[in-house]
Design an enzyme around this catalytic site. Structure first.
Site, PDB file in Angstrom:
ATOM      1  N   SER A 121       2.624   4.743  -5.016  1.00  0.00           N
ATOM      2  CA  SER A 121       2.361   3.322  -4.769  1.00  0.00           C
ATOM      3  C   SER A 121       2.404   2.549  -6.083  1.00  0.00           C
ATOM      4  O   SER A 121       2.310   3.131  -7.163  1.00  0.00           O
ATOM      5  CB  SER A 121       0.970   3.194  -4.151  1.00  0.00           C
ATOM      6  OG  SER A 121       0.578   1.851  -4.059  1.00  0.00           O
TER       7      SER A 121
ATOM      8  N   GLY B  58       4.810  -5.178  -3.802  1.00  0.00           N
ATOM      9  CA  GLY B  58       5.626  -4.011  -4.162  1.00  0.00           C
ATOM     10  C   GLY B  58       5.548  -3.666  -5.633  1.00  0.00           C
ATOM     11  O   GLY B  58       4.465  -3.668  -6.231  1.00  0.00           O
TER      12      GLY B  58
ATOM     13  N   THR C 159       1.564  -7.116   1.828  1.00  0.00           N
ATOM     14  CA  THR C 159       0.447  -6.283   1.398  1.00  0.00           C
ATOM     15  C   THR C 159      -0.642  -7.303   1.151  1.00  0.00           C
ATOM     16  O   THR C 159      -0.371  -8.509   1.199  1.00  0.00           O
ATOM     17  CB  THR C 159       0.823  -5.535   0.094  1.00  0.00           C
ATOM     18  OG1 THR C 159       1.776  -4.544   0.426  1.00  0.00           O
ATOM     19  CG2 THR C 159      -0.352  -4.858  -0.601  1.00  0.00           C
TER      20      THR C 159
ATOM     21  N   ASP D   9       7.928   4.727   0.851  1.00  0.00           N
ATOM     22  CA  ASP D   9       7.520   4.770  -0.564  1.00  0.00           C
ATOM     23  C   ASP D   9       7.753   6.145  -1.192  1.00  0.00           C
ATOM     24  O   ASP D   9       7.643   6.304  -2.411  1.00  0.00           O
ATOM     25  CB  ASP D   9       6.050   4.368  -0.720  1.00  0.00           C
ATOM     26  CG  ASP D   9       5.881   2.859  -0.891  1.00  0.00           C
ATOM     27  OD1 ASP D   9       6.894   2.178  -1.122  1.00  0.00           O
ATOM     28  OD2 ASP D   9       4.742   2.360  -0.783  1.00  0.00           O
TER      29      ASP D   9
HETATM   30  O1  DON Z   1       2.189   0.937  -2.166  1.00  0.00           O
HETATM   31  C1  DON Z   1       3.098   0.237  -2.552  1.00  0.00           C
HETATM   32  O2  DON Z   1       3.422   0.119  -3.709  1.00  0.00           O
HETATM   33  C2  DON Z   1       3.830  -0.586  -1.516  1.00  0.00           C
HETATM   34  N1  DON Z   1       3.757   0.056  -0.248  1.00  0.00           N
HETATM   35  C3  DON Z   1       3.238  -1.941  -1.498  1.00  0.00           C
HETATM   36  C4  DON Z   1       3.949  -2.813  -0.540  1.00  0.00           C
HETATM   37  C5  DON Z   1       3.809  -4.214  -0.839  1.00  0.00           C
HETATM   38  O3  DON Z   1       3.159  -4.638  -1.757  1.00  0.00           O
HETATM   39  C6  DON Z   1       4.565  -5.080   0.046  1.00  0.00           C
HETATM   40  N2  DON Z   1       4.583  -6.402  -0.468  1.00  0.00           N
HETATM   41  N3  DON Z   1       5.407  -6.919  -1.037  1.00  0.00           N
END
Ligand code: DON
Length: 575
Positions: free
Chosen positions: A456, A479, A385, A427
């Site tokens: 998210s 994440g 991300t 998600d």
């Molecule tokens: O929206 C979210 O929380 C996740 N899709 C974010 C994904 C993310 O940060 C991937 N990196 N580690």
């Protein structure tokens, strides 16, 4: 010597151990990651991206133009992390109109999506389908989001802002260590799709290696179309058709109609306070802002400063607050356009007090004592991300987190477009108690539903003084760790009075209720602190959190101070 170290040396060096901090990536120095300047500051996760943002400002653009240029550029520079096949959130403070607002361009579930689509016949979760291939993708929102931001706040012609990204895609850039690592990790998934293999792998499906030049010619052509007609081809024309065709070919559900019906939502930010400072962050469908405020509210009841930031007591209390927030995340959080999320309670000081009183200072909370019994918790490990923050001396702010979810999203490049499609559908909760890629548990409010947005953790955040003056803005990828990394950085500045560099590079830790341990990144805790935490009943797992904070602070001398996390590949640049 930083203010923080000085304070420790003068007051309590015998009681509080020195701050453990991450070192800078090999071959780079602190000056690559930190900058002071008077007028503008840009902190992003890519050198090319920071330069793209500067390109916009150099041509007379404002920071909102710069944010659009950065978003397109990072889509090219970090194709494993984010892109126009994904979505994100952007917090904006626009001084002239006195507007603080949150743009939500998160992916939407296609109309044919339904709550059982990621379950096997026996009711068990099928993560392969939510992670890889056509079904994994939601309708991408990034292009629509940027067009909307431009319409409201941009000043340069839209097409000019795409130019640096087109050049980066066409001329290419050397594959850097983080991208090489992602290519190696994801080569088997990418190999399944000819259109993805063509760009990222060699003929025998071995990954392109560090130092090789990555050229993305199809993506350059796609960006040229976007430069010429903004969102028209992407949502209503040629590109929408190509995405829908690719979806049909790979078992996905997104149609041209889904593309045409994508909507950007402008939302009211979620707000809270910590010791008088104001926290302004992302509301649902992010859980980030809500739980950052909730955890800070819980911790406001303690005197963490006197304990010291890396004392076992402070870590115990902070981890316990994180645990409780994640239990609530599982129970309540989801897209509140589709269900009622008790945001007021979750962010209230009274509720935080109730939770604080449940923490025993001498004993770790046991996750099984929390309300929802779940089984089968597993955790895979992608780390990306992206986040960037841009500020100017007038107090305008952009803080934006964007993603395709896991590394290389669904692994599908929509044929002939160079667009890596997201796997954001993961998600959603596949069922009540289902877990996503990050081990986060989902409840009823996060079940799949047509047009809904998956929950998210992305947490672009802005912090203000009691008088409402901007103090700092920040965010990170990674994440579920996003919200705890952002929260800790805020705590480091507001509670522990650390300088921004120390606040960003300090050892970070994370507890998400399940799995039931404190995860701590390098360089870890002091051995005696770890021992004390174990005595309180905590399990400790040493594993980097994957966060890469991109922060900017307005210092008391009026200068903008930018820090790009020394653990990453970013660049903070001021001028
Ligand atoms: O929206 C979210 O929380 C996740 N899709 C974010 C994904 C993310 O940060 C991937 N990196 N580690």
């Amino acid at each position: 010597m930083s203010k923080y170290f000085l304070l420790l040396t003068l007051t309590s060096c015998a009681l509080v151990s020195p701050l453990k901090q991450s070192s800078v990536v090999k071959g780079k120095s602190r000056t690559d990651y930190e900058s002071y300047a008077k007028n503008f500051m840009i902190s992003t996760q890519g050198v090319g991206t920071t330069k793209a943002a500067k390109y916009a400002i150099d041509r007379g653009g404002n920071i909102f133009d710069a944010a659009i240029a950065a978003s397109f550029a990072i889509s090219v520079e970090r194709p494993h992390s984010t892109g126009i096949g994904g979505g994100g959130f952007m917090m904006i403070d626009h001084v002239e109109s006195k507007t603080k607002t949150a743009f939500d361009f998160r992916e939407m579930a296609p109309q044919r999506a339904h709550s059982k689509m990621f379950l096997n016949e026996d009711g068990t979760q099928d993560t392969d389908r939510s992670l890889t291939g056509g079904l994994a993708s939601g309708v991408p929102g990034l292009v629509a989001g940027l067009v909307e931001v431009h319409k409201k706040y941009g000043s340069l012609p839209f097409g000019d802002l795409v130019k640096p990204a087109i050049d980066l895609a066409r001329k290419g850039f050397k594959i850097y260590p983080g991208l090489a690592k992602a290519l190696e990790a994801e080569k088997d998934r990418l190999c399944k799709f000819e259109s993805s293999k063509k760009i990222f792998l060699n003929e025998d499906c071995s990954p392109k290696k560090e130092g090789e030049v990555l050229i993305q010619e199809d993506l350059a052509k796609t960006l040229e179309l976007i430069a010429s007609d903004k969102n028209q081809s992407f949502y209503f024309g040629k590109l929408a058709k190509k995405i829908a065709n690719s979806q049909a070919m790979h078992g996905g559900l997104i149609t041209t109609e889904d593309m045409a019906q994508y909507v950007v939502k402008e939302r009211k930010p979620i707000e809270g306070t910590y010791r008088g400072y104001k926290i302004v962050s992302m509301p649902p469908p992010s859980s980030g802002g809500t739980h950052i405020i909730q955890i800070l509210n819980i911790l406001e009841n303690a005197d963490l400063r006197s304990m010291g930031p890396q004392s076992s007591q402070a870590i115990h209390l902070t981890s316990s607050a994180m645990q409780m927030a994640f239990a609530d995340r599982a129970e309540y959080m989801g897209d509140n356009d589709y269900s009622v999320v008790p945001l007021r309670t979750l962010t209230s000081k009274q509720y935080a007090k109730v939770l604080y009183n449940k923490i025993n200072p001498d004993l770790a909370l046991e996750s099984k004592d929390f309300p929802i019994p779940f089984n089968k918790i597993f955790l895979k490990e992608p780390d990306h991300t992206t986040h960037f923050t841009i500020m100017d001396s007038k107090g305008n702010i952009v803080s934006s987190t964007q993603t395709i979810n896991g590394w290389f999203g669904s692994a599908v490049v929509a044929e002939g477009t160079g667009i890596v499609m997201n796997n954001e559908m993961d998600d959603f909760a596949s069922h009540i108690g289902g877990v996503n890629l990050f081990g986060a548990i989902g409840g009823k409010n996060n079940l799949v539903h047509p047009k809904k947005r998956p929950l998210s953790s992305m947490s672009p955040t802005m912090v203000y003084t009691e008088k409402g003056k901007p103090l700092m803005a920040l965010g990170t990828p990674s994440g579920t760790r996003i919200l705890t990394c952002v929260m800790q950085t805020i705590l480091n500045v507001l509670e522990y009075d650390m300088e921004l560099w120390d606040a960003v590079s300090a050892t970070r830790y994370h507890h998400q209720w399940y799995p039931e341990y404190i995860r701590v990144g390098d360089p870890g805790f002091e051995p005696y602190v770890e021992k004390q935490l174990k005595e309180l009943g905590h399990k400790i797992v040493r594993k980097n959190l994957g966060c890469s904070i991109q922060a900017i602070k307005l210092e008391s001398d009026g200068k903008l101070h930018g820090v790009s996390d020394p653990r990453g590949e970013g660049l903070s640049l001021g001028f």
